[in-house]
Design an enzyme around this catalytic site. Structure first.
Site, PDB file in Angstrom:
ATOM      1  N   HIS A  51       0.504  -1.198  -0.300  1.00  0.00           N
ATOM      2  CA  HIS A  51       0.409  -0.580   0.235  1.00  0.00           C
ATOM      3  C   HIS A  51       0.584   1.286   0.349  1.00  0.00           C
ATOM      4  CE1 HIS A  51      -2.725  -2.988   1.586  1.00  0.00           C
ATOM      5  NE2 HIS A  51      -3.591  -2.830   0.707  1.00  0.00           N
ATOM      6  N   ASP A  54       2.043   1.605   3.349  1.00  0.00           N
ATOM      7  CA  ASP A  54       3.025   0.765   4.070  1.00  0.00           C
ATOM      8  C   ASP A  54       5.037   0.938   3.379  1.00  0.00           C
ATOM      9  OD1 ASP A  54       1.567  -1.143   4.481  1.00  0.00           O
ATOM     10  OD2 ASP A  54       1.367  -2.010   2.202  1.00  0.00           O
TER      11      ASP A  54
HETATM   12  C1  XUL Z   1      -9.447  -6.363   0.891  1.00  0.00           C
HETATM   13  C2  XUL Z   1      -8.140  -6.386   0.227  1.00  0.00           C
HETATM   14  C3  XUL Z   1      -6.974  -5.732  -0.505  1.00  0.00           C
HETATM   15  C4  XUL Z   1      -6.212  -5.588  -1.128  1.00  0.00           C
HETATM   16  C5  XUL Z   1      -5.187  -4.178  -1.714  1.00  0.00           C
HETATM   17  O1  XUL Z   1      -9.899  -7.152   0.684  1.00  0.00           O
HETATM   18  O2  XUL Z   1      -7.767  -7.477  -0.298  1.00  0.00           O
HETATM   19  O3  XUL Z   1      -5.756  -6.061   0.687  1.00  0.00           O
HETATM   20  O4  XUL Z   1      -5.700  -6.795  -2.065  1.00  0.00           O
HETATM   21  O5  XUL Z   1      -5.704  -3.356  -1.144  1.00  0.00           O
END
Ligand code: XUL
Ligand code: MN
Length: 345
Positions: A51, A54
């Site tokens: 992210h 992150d």
């Molecule tokens: C939410 C999910 C997230 C995404 C990344 O359900 O899967 O972790 O993969 O933002």
């Protein structure tokens, strides 16, 4: 003989989670990012997904210059460890600015915040050496149907995607559909919806998808068929394998944990379509059970990969010609048992 596909594996720092749920606190102490990076390396994984925060913590309170500086430092550390960044994803569901949605918020200032943050994520991705921006559209949906319009929301999302595509000529957007949670209903709930939106953007060939097993199950769909569907269009650019026991909260269980046969079917279509041959990674978006002790904290990741690799062997040793004979005879009863015994054997 055709060259066999080799796979490269990936997970995100959030997959080494601490066990909190809406009803109780964490059950494991937090670990540093450095520890997680070292563990990824030890487990023999190839890449990490990020992210935006992150990669650059507390991103909302940092200048563009500071964000770039920290992204460059991270890139150095990743290079030092020999670990690639698979993707960057803007976390558009935590901030007070995304309470009513991000790109589809009814407040223009909030929509602008979401777009600006997405552009910063693209910049971070570029510095980390990835052109893949993953968009899990967490709050792009409704709590209350009458509060938004689906058509307007779609137009707003296309407008936002266009700004991202214009910001960087190389970036590719991978939409990660999920039908619900945290929303009542999401505006892009399935892979079909994601691929229908792509042609509305200024550069459809740079808009594709990421499929997550659990999200398909939550939509009442078959993950293997969803993978096959996206790959028919050449649009599966990333993958979050995990598992899910029916229509409840998003469980992110280890791959194959609930439905081994479905996991086998997913691996089989990945093999058939040569997933990974264009550089795509197999990512495990899995979480440890809340009960997991600190000393077993990484098992869900290691186990998911072990299961995946065992299922690759199962897919390769499946007697396809015998299966074809049974299909030609319309003897699906025998085909069913053949799959079961192959998995048990
Ligand atoms: C939410 C999910 C997230 C995404 C990344 O359900 O899967 O972790 O993969 O933002
Ligand atoms: Mn995911």
């Amino acid at each position: 003989m055709a060259k066999q596909q080799t796979y490269r594996f990936c997970f995100g720092p959030w997959n080494i989670s601490e066990g909190s749920d809406p009803y109780g606190p964490t059950t494991r102490p937090p670990q540093t990012f450095d520890w997680k990076l070292a563990k990824l390396k030890e487990l023999g994984f190839d890449a990490m997904m990020f992210h935006d925060d992150d990669a650059v913590p507390d991103i909302d309170n940092k200048s563009e210059q500071q964000i770039r500086k920290e992204a460059k430092e991270l890139k150095k550390r990743l290079d030092g460890e020999g670990i690639a960044a698979e993707m960057v994803a803007p976390r558009l569901w935590f901030s007070p600015m995304t309470i009513d949605g991000a790109y589809t918020s009814n407040d223009k200032k909030c929509r602008q915040y979401a777009i600006d943050r997405s552009l910063r994520s693209i910049d971070i991705g570029k510095i980390l050496g990835t052109d893949l921006l993953v968009l899990w559209l967490a709050r792009e949906g409704t709590y209350l149907r009458e509060s938004k319009s689906a058509k307007r929301s779609l137009e707003l999302m296309v407008e936002a995607f266009d700004k991202m595509l214009a910001h960087d000529k190389k970036v590719r957007l991978a939409i990660e559909p999920k039908p619900n949670e945290p929303m009542d209903h999401a505006y892009i709930p399935t892979i079909g919806h994601a691929l229908a939106v792509a042609p509305l953007t200024r550069d459809p060939k740079r808009v594709g998808a990421l499929i997550e097993t659990a999200h398909c199950v939550l939509a009442g769909l078959d993950p293997a068929d969803e993978i096959d569907f996206a790959m028919t269009f050449g649009k599966l650019w990333s993958l979050h394998l995990n598992d899910q026991n029916g229509l409840k909260f998003d469980q992110d269980k280890p791959f194959g944990s609930t439905n081994l046969r479905s996991a086998f079917d997913q691996v089989r279509v990945l093999e058939r379509n040569k997933y990974g041959s264009r550089g795509e990674y197999v990512c495990f978006d899995v979480h440890p059970f809340r009960t997991t002790k600190v000393e077993h904290w990484l098992a869900h990741l290691d186990n998911s990969r072990r299961t995946f690799l065992k299922l690759v062997e199962k897919a390769r040793s499946f007697n396809d010609s015998k299966a074809e004979d049974l299909i030609a005879e319309r003897n699906y009863q025998a085909l069913d048992q053949m799959v079961i015994e192959h998995l048990l054997g």
